[in-house]
Design a protein around this motif. Structure first.
Motif, PDB file in Angstrom:
ATOM      1  N   SER A 145      -0.376   8.482  -8.215  1.00  0.00           N
ATOM      2  CA  SER A 145       0.202   9.555  -7.403  1.00  0.00           C
ATOM      3  C   SER A 145       1.653   9.231  -7.063  1.00  0.00           C
ATOM      4  O   SER A 145       2.355  10.051  -6.489  1.00  0.00           O
ATOM      5  N   GLY A 146       2.084   8.028  -7.423  1.00  0.00           N
ATOM      6  CA  GLY A 146       3.419   7.566  -7.047  1.00  0.00           C
ATOM      7  C   GLY A 146       4.495   8.579  -7.363  1.00  0.00           C
ATOM      8  O   GLY A 146       5.323   8.909  -6.512  1.00  0.00           O
ATOM      9  N   GLY A 147       4.481   9.087  -8.586  1.00  0.00           N
ATOM     10  CA  GLY A 147       5.519  10.017  -8.993  1.00  0.00           C
ATOM     11  C   GLY A 147       5.607  11.198  -8.067  1.00  0.00           C
ATOM     12  O   GLY A 147       6.686  11.572  -7.591  1.00  0.00           O
TER      13      GLY A 147
ATOM     14  N   ASP B 224       3.071  25.243  -7.237  1.00  0.00           N
ATOM     15  CA  ASP B 224       3.808  25.963  -8.255  1.00  0.00           C
ATOM     16  C   ASP B 224       4.213  25.025  -9.383  1.00  0.00           C
ATOM     17  O   ASP B 224       5.290  24.416  -9.337  1.00  0.00           O
ATOM     18  N   PRO B 225       3.376  24.921 -10.401  1.00  0.00           N
ATOM     19  CA  PRO B 225       3.674  23.997 -11.496  1.00  0.00           C
ATOM     20  C   PRO B 225       4.938  24.401 -12.252  1.00  0.00           C
ATOM     21  O   PRO B 225       5.605  23.551 -12.832  1.00  0.00           O
ATOM     22  N   VAL B 226       5.297  25.681 -12.237  1.00  0.00           N
ATOM     23  CA  VAL B 226       6.479  26.122 -12.989  1.00  0.00           C
ATOM     24  C   VAL B 226       7.741  25.515 -12.385  1.00  0.00           C
ATOM     25  O   VAL B 226       8.596  24.987 -13.088  1.00  0.00           O
TER      26      VAL B 226
ATOM     27  N   LEU C  54     -10.531  20.184  -9.939  1.00  0.00           N
ATOM     28  CA  LEU C  54     -11.401  20.595 -11.032  1.00  0.00           C
ATOM     29  C   LEU C  54     -10.763  21.724 -11.839  1.00  0.00           C
ATOM     30  O   LEU C  54     -10.846  21.759 -13.071  1.00  0.00           O
ATOM     31  N   ASN C  55     -10.115  22.652 -11.147  1.00  0.00           N
ATOM     32  CA  ASN C  55      -9.526  23.796 -11.838  1.00  0.00           C
ATOM     33  C   ASN C  55      -8.337  23.427 -12.712  1.00  0.00           C
ATOM     34  O   ASN C  55      -8.173  23.952 -13.800  1.00  0.00           O
ATOM     35  N   ASP C  56      -7.473  22.564 -12.206  1.00  0.00           N
ATOM     36  CA  ASP C  56      -6.166  22.404 -12.842  1.00  0.00           C
ATOM     37  C   ASP C  56      -5.977  21.138 -13.655  1.00  0.00           C
ATOM     38  O   ASP C  56      -5.031  21.053 -14.439  1.00  0.00           O
ATOM     39  N   LEU C  57      -6.847  20.138 -13.479  1.00  0.00           N
ATOM     40  CA  LEU C  57      -6.534  18.849 -14.089  1.00  0.00           C
ATOM     41  C   LEU C  57      -6.486  18.925 -15.614  1.00  0.00           C
ATOM     42  O   LEU C  57      -5.578  18.402 -16.248  1.00  0.00           O
ATOM     43  N   ASN C  58      -7.471  19.624 -16.199  1.00  0.00           N
ATOM     44  CA  ASN C  58      -7.530  19.625 -17.656  1.00  0.00           C
ATOM     45  C   ASN C  58      -6.335  20.321 -18.289  1.00  0.00           C
ATOM     46  O   ASN C  58      -5.903  19.981 -19.378  1.00  0.00           O
ATOM     47  N   SER C  59      -5.797  21.320 -17.582  1.00  0.00           N
ATOM     48  CA  SER C  59      -4.696  22.062 -18.186  1.00  0.00           C
ATOM     49  C   SER C  59      -3.332  21.609 -17.681  1.00  0.00           C
ATOM     50  O   SER C  59      -2.315  22.014 -18.208  1.00  0.00           O
ATOM     51  N   GLY C  60      -3.329  20.777 -16.646  1.00  0.00           N
ATOM     52  CA  GLY C  60      -2.062  20.434 -16.005  1.00  0.00           C
ATOM     53  C   GLY C  60      -1.181  19.511 -16.831  1.00  0.00           C
ATOM     54  O   GLY C  60      -1.671  18.657 -17.565  1.00  0.00           O
ATOM     55  N   LEU C  61       0.132  19.696 -16.688  1.00  0.00           N
ATOM     56  CA  LEU C  61       1.090  18.782 -17.315  1.00  0.00           C
ATOM     57  C   LEU C  61       1.292  17.586 -16.389  1.00  0.00           C
ATOM     58  O   LEU C  61       0.938  17.647 -15.218  1.00  0.00           O
ATOM     59  N   PRO C  62       1.881  16.505 -16.910  1.00  0.00           N
ATOM     60  CA  PRO C  62       1.979  15.283 -16.107  1.00  0.00           C
ATOM     61  C   PRO C  62       2.486  15.460 -14.679  1.00  0.00           C
ATOM     62  O   PRO C  62       1.885  14.889 -13.767  1.00  0.00           O
ATOM     63  N   PRO C  63       3.548  16.237 -14.419  1.00  0.00           N
ATOM     64  CA  PRO C  63       3.983  16.319 -13.014  1.00  0.00           C
ATOM     65  C   PRO C  63       2.899  16.923 -12.126  1.00  0.00           C
ATOM     66  O   PRO C  63       2.638  16.422 -11.031  1.00  0.00           O
TER      67      PRO C  63
ATOM     68  N   ALA D 277       0.543  15.264  -8.902  1.00  0.00           N
ATOM     69  CA  ALA D 277       0.337  15.934  -7.614  1.00  0.00           C
ATOM     70  C   ALA D 277      -1.152  16.085  -7.326  1.00  0.00           C
ATOM     71  O   ALA D 277      -1.604  15.922  -6.191  1.00  0.00           O
ATOM     72  N   LEU D 278      -1.923  16.386  -8.376  1.00  0.00           N
ATOM     73  CA  LEU D 278      -3.373  16.497  -8.198  1.00  0.00           C
ATOM     74  C   LEU D 278      -3.967  15.157  -7.785  1.00  0.00           C
ATOM     75  O   LEU D 278      -4.876  15.086  -6.958  1.00  0.00           O
ATOM     76  N   VAL D 279      -3.438  14.081  -8.394  1.00  0.00           N
ATOM     77  CA  VAL D 279      -3.921  12.752  -8.011  1.00  0.00           C
ATOM     78  C   VAL D 279      -3.615  12.486  -6.546  1.00  0.00           C
ATOM     79  O   VAL D 279      -4.422  11.923  -5.808  1.00  0.00           O
ATOM     80  N   GLU D 280      -2.458  12.938  -6.123  1.00  0.00           N
ATOM     81  CA  GLU D 280      -2.121  12.736  -4.717  1.00  0.00           C
ATOM     82  C   GLU D 280      -3.088  13.500  -3.807  1.00  0.00           C
ATOM     83  O   GLU D 280      -3.522  12.995  -2.772  1.00  0.00           O
ATOM     84  N   LEU D 281      -3.452  14.721  -4.234  1.00  0.00           N
ATOM     85  CA  LEU D 281      -4.490  15.462  -3.500  1.00  0.00           C
ATOM     86  C   LEU D 281      -5.777  14.650  -3.454  1.00  0.00           C
ATOM     87  O   LEU D 281      -6.429  14.530  -2.413  1.00  0.00           O
ATOM     88  N   GLY D 282      -6.130  14.114  -4.631  1.00  0.00           N
ATOM     89  CA  GLY D 282      -7.368  13.337  -4.729  1.00  0.00           C
ATOM     90  C   GLY D 282      -7.344  12.147  -3.793  1.00  0.00           C
ATOM     91  O   GLY D 282      -8.360  11.803  -3.181  1.00  0.00           O
TER      92      GLY D 282
END
Ligand SMILES: Nc1ncnc2c1ncn2[C@@H]1O[C@H](COP(=O)(O)OP(=O)(O)OP(=O)(O)O)[C@@H](O)[C@H]1O
Ligand SMILES: [Mg+2]
Lengths: 250, 676
Positions: free
Chosen positions: B72-74, B90-92, B294-303, B307-312
């Motif tokens: 989650s560091g990044g 907002d991933p965009v 669960l919704n976004d991890l598979n489709s998410g790009l690295p940034p 952020a999802l890891v930080e949520l986790g």
């Protein structure tokens, strides 16, 4: 019919196993009745039938009659029977999470006593009468379980008499106590017997002799002999009783 | 006795001969000595292995925490504290804020507890205090069985049953009563915070009620009888003597239930509406931390991923804290004997002391009023209070009985629904052997190919089998360490680690595996191997703790008997302790297998899913839960729906079967061992 409690043809079972056979005895209005007999002969079960606690065990069954002032206890509500027939158990059972005060107040509260003044009076009077007051007067907010074994047992007596029962059942109340605590409880019994019908189960024969007016000797679920204590101990009619009270028993 | 202390001592000492027979002839003695040395090597190796696996369990927990922290560091470097209060995702534009997910998680799990706790406690009271003995076991077994229903099945069922009911029958009524004010604003839809909370409540209810039940059951019978002997009704006795001592256990159960609800992803994704916004109303759509991952991890790009890891990480901290709190409460209640009852102020002492300062009450002679100046005894007063007490008793039984009925309804409904919707497909033998059919719109219903879930069954067996292959031996060894070799600090650390791992939401385990693979072996993400890895991580702590409990139930005398015969410790363990604990061990393994077989979130993130047969460990793979999760959500394809229901039915039958088998085994474990 005379007597406070009349037991008439009482039988009791745990599941299939019958443990009381056709007991019939009349307990007088005042005075102490001792119940003695070898281990497992049904003394505890007998007491538990008197206040209908036996009914609460799954699989347990009773028939026959127990009359309280002439009324069959099974025709009264169990709660009323138990409020009129108090019980003290073999092992002290203070409510583990309650203070001394709350322990004693629990019974009166159930009966609808809620005014602080009335409760205070009831708790105080019960503690005095149970001979515990002088020892706990500075700390009735301490947990009941923080007392010594003998004090806990007297607390349980106080809790039982706070409900103002008419009969007090005591199941080996001194078996977990040292001689000094035992002497205190015995003195207490002598005082309480003026006001309550007391039934005490004991394995301690000298104690039965000291505290009781009448004695019932139980053997294998039957009453062998029931008479004045002096008669049972000094001039037993049955050989079985004689053997038991003279300590010639397996 | 050297043999009892440590196997290592035997190397130097002469062979221990319990019968004190004369020394054996020289040749045989050296033979025996050789064997003992060999045994000692094995013993030491076994001991070492047990310690190593136990350390591995601790390391696993450490790895989960560190990997998530690191990954989650990044994100945390970029967004910092703004992450906690930000409201957009907002991933965009790479703007991430966690507030909607945090508040969604708190709202749904809080509401879920609000619904579940009263019912769960009602069930526990009904079962321990009121229900006739003969009915107790069967009803308790049914309630416990609800715990074996996988969350994906609850979610799928709820979409069909709960959401329409809540949306059409409950919410409009609530909205009308309240005039749509405050938390009741927004048009009711049935896919919102309220629905998600209701289903989460259904899911956590069996957990809370089971823990509460064991807390109530632990209060000794003598306490209840003491209350009854004062003239209490049964419900008064429960209130007086049982509920308060059991309080800490019940609170611990509630906390664990909160942890489970907060970490649940699949149910939330199915019911909350998946809108990343603050849950301003019960009828508003929202999102939770677990759901967003669960919704976004598979489709998410690295940034976005970091952020999802930080949520986790936030979720991890919350669940770990909740578990520590639960342990702390039970410990505190066990260890501290508070000196005071509930009135800590010493008020009664002060008042009563003044009371008593006037001296003892006049000794009432025979027949005198019992207490000085007391009013007529309440018992002798008119019967109105008696009626009140009786009514209260009846109400208590009725309410807790109703709670129990309510608690059983979902299980009945989910079984009924699965049979009626999935039964059609499940009766075809080809359903178990063929692939998923081409999607077929609902209009063309008649000519739709039914297809089957062959790959899904294959995938589930494969994933669970692979995971068990590693997790069962590791878990058993770690459990052996805890029960047989463990002493002091080390043991409690291992036990704590295993307990915490059990409580970590599975979506986070999936996240952990994904992050590790993306850093170490990106090609293995979204493969069968990754799925098996995640399930293995889920299973290890369950097997560990179950093994420890099972081994602890073996009487110490059995161990000592073996040691006294000269068995080295490891042989005593392998030959005597493990076999006597076999029922308990199998129960534990079954529970772990059930947990893995019903797992969805971790599998979605790691194994990805596939419509095809197994194509290799380095390819995505299907599973029963994935079919339900993926195909079940495609409501416009009728044959996929039917397949998903068939899969749900199969899964339910498997899970309930395993759970029943585990119960029977557990019963075998408590019965005296006929062969011992
Ligand atoms: N809860 C129970 N379930 C089944 N059987 C019981 C139960 N309690 C007592 N019994 C049986 O009933 C018989 C009488 O028991 P009871 O406790 O009344 O004896 P007792 O005279 O009080 O013995 P003791 O002097 O040891 O207290 C015994 O044989 C005992 O095994
Ligand atoms: Mg007894």
């Amino acid at each position: 019919m005379s007597g406070k409690l009349n037991v008439d043809g009482l039988n009791a079972w745990y599941g299939r196993q019958q443990v009381l056979y056709d007991l019939t005895l009349d307990l007088p209005e005042s005075g102490v009745t001792a119940v003695i007999g070898p281990s497992g002969c049904g003394k505890t079960t007998f007491l538990r039938c008197l206040n209908r606690l036996h009914d609460e065990l799954p699989g347990a069954r009773v028939d026959g009659r127990v009359l309280l002032d002439g009324t069959d206890v099974r025709r009264l509500e169990a709660t009323e029977v138990r409020a009129r027939i108090g019980m003290v158990f073999q092992k002290p059972t203070p409510f583990s999470h309650m203070s001394i005060y709350e322990n004693v107040a629990a019974g009166p509260r159930l009966l609808g006593l809620h005014r602080r003044e009335d409760l205070d009076r009831a708790v105080w009077a019960s503690l005095v009468r149970a001979g515990l007051w002088e020892e706990v007067r500075d700390d009735v907010d301490a947990l009941g379980t923080s007392l010594s074994g003998g004090q806990q047992q007297r607390l349980c007596i106080a809790r039982a008499i706070a409900v103002e029962p008419e009969v007090l059942l005591m199941d080996e109340p001194c078996s977990a106590l040292d001689p000094i605590a035992t002497a205190k409880v015995e003195r207490l019994i002598a005082e309480l017997k003026e006001r309550y019908t007391i039934v005490i189960v004991t394995h301690n024969l000298p104690q039965a002799r000291r505290v009781s007016d009448r004695t019932a000797f139980f053997y294998l679920g039957k009453v062998v002999e029931f008479d004045r204590t002096s008669a049972v101990f000094d001039h037993p009619k049955e050989a079985l009783t004689e053997n038991y009270v003279q300590g010639r028993f397996g | 006795m050297t043999a009892t202390q440590s196997p290592a001592d035997c190397t130097e000492a002469p062979p221990y001969d319990p019968a004190g027979r004369p020394p054996t002839p020289a040749g045989r003695q050296s033979d025996r000595r050789l064997r003992l040395v060999g045994l000692n090597r094995i013993g030491r190796a076994f001991h070492g292995l047990a310690i190593a696996t136990a350390a591995g369990v601790v390391a696993l927990l450490g790895a989960v925490v560190l990997v998530l922290l690191e990954a989650s560091g990044g994100s945390s470097a970029r967004t910092g504290p703004a992450f906690l209060v930000g409201q957009t995702w907002d991933p965009v534009h790479n703007v991430y804020g966690a507030l909607p997910a945090i508040s969604g998680t708190i709202a749904t799990s809080g509401l879920a507890l609000l619904f579940a706790v009263p019912v769960a406690i009602g069930v526990a009271i009904f079962l321990t205090e009121f229900v006739p003995r003969r009915l107790r076991e069967p009803i308790a077994a049914l309630v416990d069985l609800s715990a074996a229903v996988p969350s994906v099945v609850w979610g799928f069922w709820a979409i069909l049953v709960v959401a329409p009911f809540v949306g059409h029958s409950v919410e409009p009524v609530l909205a009308r009563w309240t005039g749509g004010a405050g938390p009741f604003a927004r048009p009711p839809t049935g896919f919102d915070v309220l629905s998600a909370s209701v289903v989460l409540a259904i899911m956590v209810l069996p957990t809370i009620s089971a823990i509460s039940r064991s807390a109530l059951g632990a209060v000794p019978r003598s306490q209840r009888e003491a209350a009854l002997s004062l003239g209490a009704t049964r419900s008064e006795a429960a209130w007086l003597s049982v509920l308060r001592p059991a309080r800490s256990g019940i609170v611990a159960g509630i906390l664990l239930g909160f942890g489970r609800a907060a970490g649940e992803a699949v149910i939330v994704v199915g019911l909350i509406g998946n809108v990343y916004a603050l849950p301003t109303s019960l009828f508003a759509q929202g999102q939770t931390i677990a759901g967003e991952i669960l919704n976004d991890l598979n489709s998410g790009l690295p940034p976005e991923r970091s952020a999802l890891v930080e949520l986790g990480l936030l979720l991890l901290v919350v669940t770990v804290l909740v578990q520590l709190a639960a342990r702390g409460i039970v410990r505190w209640a066990e260890a501290s004997r508070p000196r005071f009852g509930s009135d800590r102020s010493g008020r009664a002492t002060r008042i009563l002391r003044e009371f008593g300062s006037g001296g003892l009450p006049p000794d009432p002679g025979p027949g005198a009023p019992a207490a000085p100046g007391r009013r007529p005894h309440p018992r002798t007063r008119p019967g109105h209070r008696r009626i009140v007490r009786r009514a209260r008793g009846i109400a208590a039984v009725a309410l807790t009985g109703a709670a129990t009925t309510l608690a059983l309804l979902p299980l009945v409904s989910v079984l009924g629904t699965a049979i009626s919707f999935g039964g059609v497909a499940a009766v075809h033998p080809s359903f178990y052997t063929s692939e998923l059919p081409a999607a077929c719109p609902a209009i063309a219903q008649a000519s739709c190919p039914i297809g089957g879930i062959g790959p899904a069954i294959q995938g589930t067996l494969l994933l669970v089998g692979l995971a068990s292959l590693v997790a069962v031996p590791v878990g058993i060894l770690a459990g052996v360490y805890l029960s047989e070799y463990g002493r002091g600090r080390g043991t409690s650390i291992v036990r704590l680690a295993a307990d915490l791992l059990v409580g970590i939401p599975s979506v986070l385990i999936g996240l952990f595996v994904v992050v590790v693979l993306l850093q170490g072996a990106p090609a293995l993400d979204n493969t069968a191997l990754a799925g098996a890895l995640a399930l293995g991580v889920l299973m290890v702590p369950i097997v560990t703790r179950a093994t420890e409990e099972a081994l602890k139930a073996v009487p110490q005398a059995a161990r000592e008997a073996a040691l006294a015969l000269g068995f080295p410790r490891h042989r005593a363990t392998i030959r005597v302790v493990l076999p006597s604990a076999r029922y308990g061990l199998i129960t534990g393994i079954f529970l772990a297998v059930a947990r893995a077989g019903g797992e969805t979130a971790a599998v979605v993130l790691t194994a990805f899913g596939s419509p095809y047969w197994f194509a290799g460990l380095n390819h995505p793979v299907s599973s029963l839960t994935l079919v339900i999760f993926e195909q079940g959500s495609q409501s416009s394809y009728s044959n996929w729906q039917a397949d998903a229901w068939g899969a749900a039915l199969v899964l339910l039958v498997l899970m309930l079967g395993v759970s029943v088998a585990a119960r029977l085994m557990a019963r075998g474990a408590t019965r005296p061992d006929p062969e011992a």
